[in-house]
Design a protein around this motif. Sequence first.
Motif, short mmCIF file in Angstrom:
data_model
loop_
_atom_site.label_atom_id
_atom_site.label_comp_id
_atom_site.label_asym_id
_atom_site.label_seq_id
_atom_site.Cartn_x
_atom_site.Cartn_y
_atom_site.Cartn_z
N ASP A 160 47.42 32.42 24.93
CA ASP A 160 47.78 31.97 23.46
C ASP A 160 49.09 32.49 23.04
OD1 ASP A 160 45.40 30.47 23.06
OD2 ASP A 160 44.23 32.02 21.93
N ARG A 161 49.87 32.61 23.90
CA ARG A 161 51.33 33.30 23.63
C ARG A 161 51.17 34.86 23.19
NH1 ARG A 161 54.38 29.02 20.09
NH2 ARG A 161 56.18 30.84 20.19
N ARG A 162 50.04 35.48 22.82
CA ARG A 162 49.91 36.84 22.27
C ARG A 162 49.26 37.96 22.87
NH1 ARG A 162 44.84 36.26 18.83
NH2 ARG A 162 43.90 34.27 19.67
N ALA A 163 48.80 37.55 24.16
CA ALA A 163 47.80 38.69 24.76
C ALA A 163 48.06 38.51 26.30
CB ALA A 163 46.63 38.74 24.43
N TRP A 164 48.51 39.57 27.09
CA TRP A 164 48.51 39.33 28.80
C TRP A 164 47.07 39.95 29.16
CZ3 TRP A 164 51.42 37.23 32.21
CH2 TRP A 164 52.79 36.76 31.88
N VAL A 165 46.43 39.17 30.13
CA VAL A 165 45.39 39.48 30.80
C VAL A 165 45.54 39.69 32.14
CG1 VAL A 165 42.70 38.50 31.35
CG2 VAL A 165 43.82 38.07 29.11
N TRP A 166 45.00 40.84 32.71
CA TRP A 166 45.39 41.34 34.00
C TRP A 166 44.04 41.40 34.76
CZ3 TRP A 166 50.21 40.96 35.78
CH2 TRP A 166 51.30 41.19 34.69
N ARG A 167 43.91 41.03 35.93
CA ARG A 167 43.05 40.85 36.77
C ARG A 167 43.17 41.83 38.10
NH1 ARG A 167 44.06 34.54 36.50
NH2 ARG A 167 42.55 33.95 34.75
N PRO A 168 43.01 43.19 38.12
CA PRO A 168 43.06 44.16 38.98
C PRO A 168 42.15 44.20 40.31
CG PRO A 168 42.04 45.21 37.07
CD PRO A 168 42.33 43.67 36.68
N PHE A 169 40.93 43.39 40.06
CA PHE A 169 40.07 43.53 40.98
C PHE A 169 40.10 42.10 41.87
CE2 PHE A 169 36.21 46.28 39.74
CZ PHE A 169 37.08 47.32 39.69
N LEU A 170 41.26 41.39 41.90
CA LEU A 170 41.35 40.31 42.71
C LEU A 170 41.46 40.56 44.29
CD1 LEU A 170 44.04 37.87 41.07
CD2 LEU A 170 41.36 37.63 41.16
N HIS A 171 41.78 41.54 44.62
CA HIS A 171 41.63 42.13 46.04
C HIS A 171 40.32 42.70 46.63
CE1 HIS A 171 42.66 45.67 44.13
NE2 HIS A 171 42.19 46.61 45.27
N LEU A 172 39.31 42.99 45.56
CA LEU A 172 38.12 43.40 46.09
C LEU A 172 37.17 42.30 46.20
CD1 LEU A 172 38.29 46.69 43.62
CD2 LEU A 172 38.62 46.49 46.25
N ARG A 173 36.01 42.59 47.26
CA ARG A 173 34.97 41.61 47.34
C ARG A 173 33.79 42.22 46.26
NH1 ARG A 173 35.55 38.01 51.55
NH2 ARG A 173 33.67 37.20 50.29
N ARG A 174 33.13 41.50 46.07
CA ARG A 174 31.79 41.50 45.15
C ARG A 174 30.95 42.69 45.80
NH1 ARG A 174 30.52 36.76 43.43
NH2 ARG A 174 32.13 37.10 41.72
N ALA A 175 30.91 42.60 47.02
CA ALA A 175 29.93 43.68 47.52
C ALA A 175 30.29 44.76 47.56
CB ALA A 175 29.61 43.16 49.20
N ASP A 176 31.56 45.16 47.68
CA ASP A 176 32.32 46.48 47.33
C ASP A 176 32.01 46.88 46.24
OD1 ASP A 176 32.83 46.49 50.00
OD2 ASP A 176 34.83 45.31 49.54
N ILE A 177 32.25 46.07 44.96
CA ILE A 177 32.00 46.29 43.57
C ILE A 177 30.70 46.79 43.39
CG2 ILE A 177 32.24 45.81 41.20
CD1 ILE A 177 34.35 43.85 42.27
N ARG A 178 29.48 46.09 44.06
CA ARG A 178 28.29 46.54 43.69
C ARG A 178 27.78 47.75 44.40
NH1 ARG A 178 25.22 40.43 43.81
NH2 ARG A 178 26.07 39.82 41.73
N ALA A 179 28.62 47.96 45.60
CA ALA A 179 28.08 49.32 46.29
C ALA A 179 28.67 50.43 45.41
CB ALA A 179 28.67 49.27 47.80
N PHE A 180 29.84 50.15 44.82
CA PHE A 180 30.35 51.17 43.72
C PHE A 180 29.43 51.61 42.77
CE2 PHE A 180 32.66 51.78 39.77
CZ PHE A 180 33.37 53.21 40.09
N LEU A 181 28.61 50.37 42.01
CA LEU A 181 27.79 50.81 41.14
C LEU A 181 26.67 51.34 41.64
CD1 LEU A 181 27.99 47.34 39.18
CD2 LEU A 181 28.83 49.56 38.38
N ALA A 182 26.17 50.97 42.77
CA ALA A 182 24.98 51.66 43.26
C ALA A 182 25.00 52.87 43.51
CB ALA A 182 24.45 50.54 44.63
N ALA A 183 26.30 53.25 43.87
CA ALA A 183 26.37 54.74 44.26
C ALA A 183 26.26 55.66 43.05
CB ALA A 183 27.70 55.09 45.20
#
Length: 432
Positions: free
Chosen positions: A139-162
């Motif tokens: 909307d010309r007013r807020a930048w959205v960044w996606r820092p996890f685009l290089h991470l697989r979902r399985a790795d994110i879930r392993a991080f949470l499980a730990a």
Amino acid sequence: MILAAVSGGSDSKGLLLALHEAITLGGFSAFSLSACTIDHALRPESTEEARAVAAFCAEKGIPHTIRQWLGDKAATGLQAAARAARYGLLADAAQDIGALCIVTAHSADDQIETIAMRQSRSEPDAPGLAGMAAGVLVDRRAWVWRPFLHLRRADIRAFLAARGEGWFDDPSNSNRRFERVRMRQALNEDGSSSVDIFVAARARFGSSARVALLISRHAHGFDGLVARIDPALSTRMADLDCTRAVLSIAAVVGGRHHLAGRETAARLAAFLRDAEGGRMTAGRVVFDRRKSGLYLYREARGLPQVELQPGERFLWDDRFLVSNTGPDRIAVRAGGETAELRARLIAAGLPEPVAKRAVKAAITFSAVTEGSYRHDAANSLPPRLCVQTSIGPYDTFLPCFDLMMANSIATLFGRDNYLSPPVHDVLTEKSG
């Protein structure tokens, strides 16, 4: 301040925790973190899930807000409508707290699915095959960044499980009504993609930079109403960058949110190859070919007439965003008293026949007085009325791939440059 979009799913919860740990334990104390959950109100459980996220944030000492998508929901195109609503609400929340940017938890799995869907309906070298951009301006007013685009979902879930953390699973993620779900289920177990994302992203950046240069050199704007494209550009439609440049300009002139498809592009290329001059119409745009160049202007039909109340904003004809901050009702329509505008366009170098046709679709205004219209000059604005050209392909979502290209189009149509990414601002401050 960083605003994290958190749904309670594994990816967004993992992102929130990772940012929280980086700020509190990793030496990034100069940053602060806030969270926002968008309740789309599409499932009975969504409100309770949003409250659970709020409770989790309270435990961690992270400020949190819930924004709900109110009103009727679209019967078709529900996911696209929900996406637009979600980002709009996130941008509102970011503005309210003065956040530097918004972060979302799109993962490599999401990226692979996105590219696979685009592959199924695009040419092999289409710009969209670069996938989701790491950053997008909303909307010309807020930048959205996606820092996890290089991470697989399985790795994110392993991080949470730990860390002994659970998450919510949205049942819509297994509903085959949606294209993304069908594509997810059709992909190989290893989730491999035939597209090299980094190569495609570099190609998209390169193409956008070249298109920006082409537009700045070979396109000329007239009052946000007409664009002239030099023969050096318009006669090279076999070149993909030239095609992107011409179709992008045409999208703005015609008030379109997307570039014309393959069939229209092929028809336009054939028209421009023809040795004869003449006109063709496509996507509400007249392509008027003359020796001095290719002129693009809105065809004079299907033009709306609306009445704008005090305090209202309206996107007229999908071409002009009109804001009425005055006390009077304003009628907005096409045509009207256009002699002065026509004369100014001709004086600026437009061929007289082009100017005469183009002004028929020009936006004009009249103050409404006791049920009648008090006509104003077509090219003058009533007091406290603001009008800006809408750049449909980029005003809602602008991928960082295309920032240079979008700025060149903005300049062509008399608009300021788009908001720079916050990383650019930080680098500028440090170098200064």
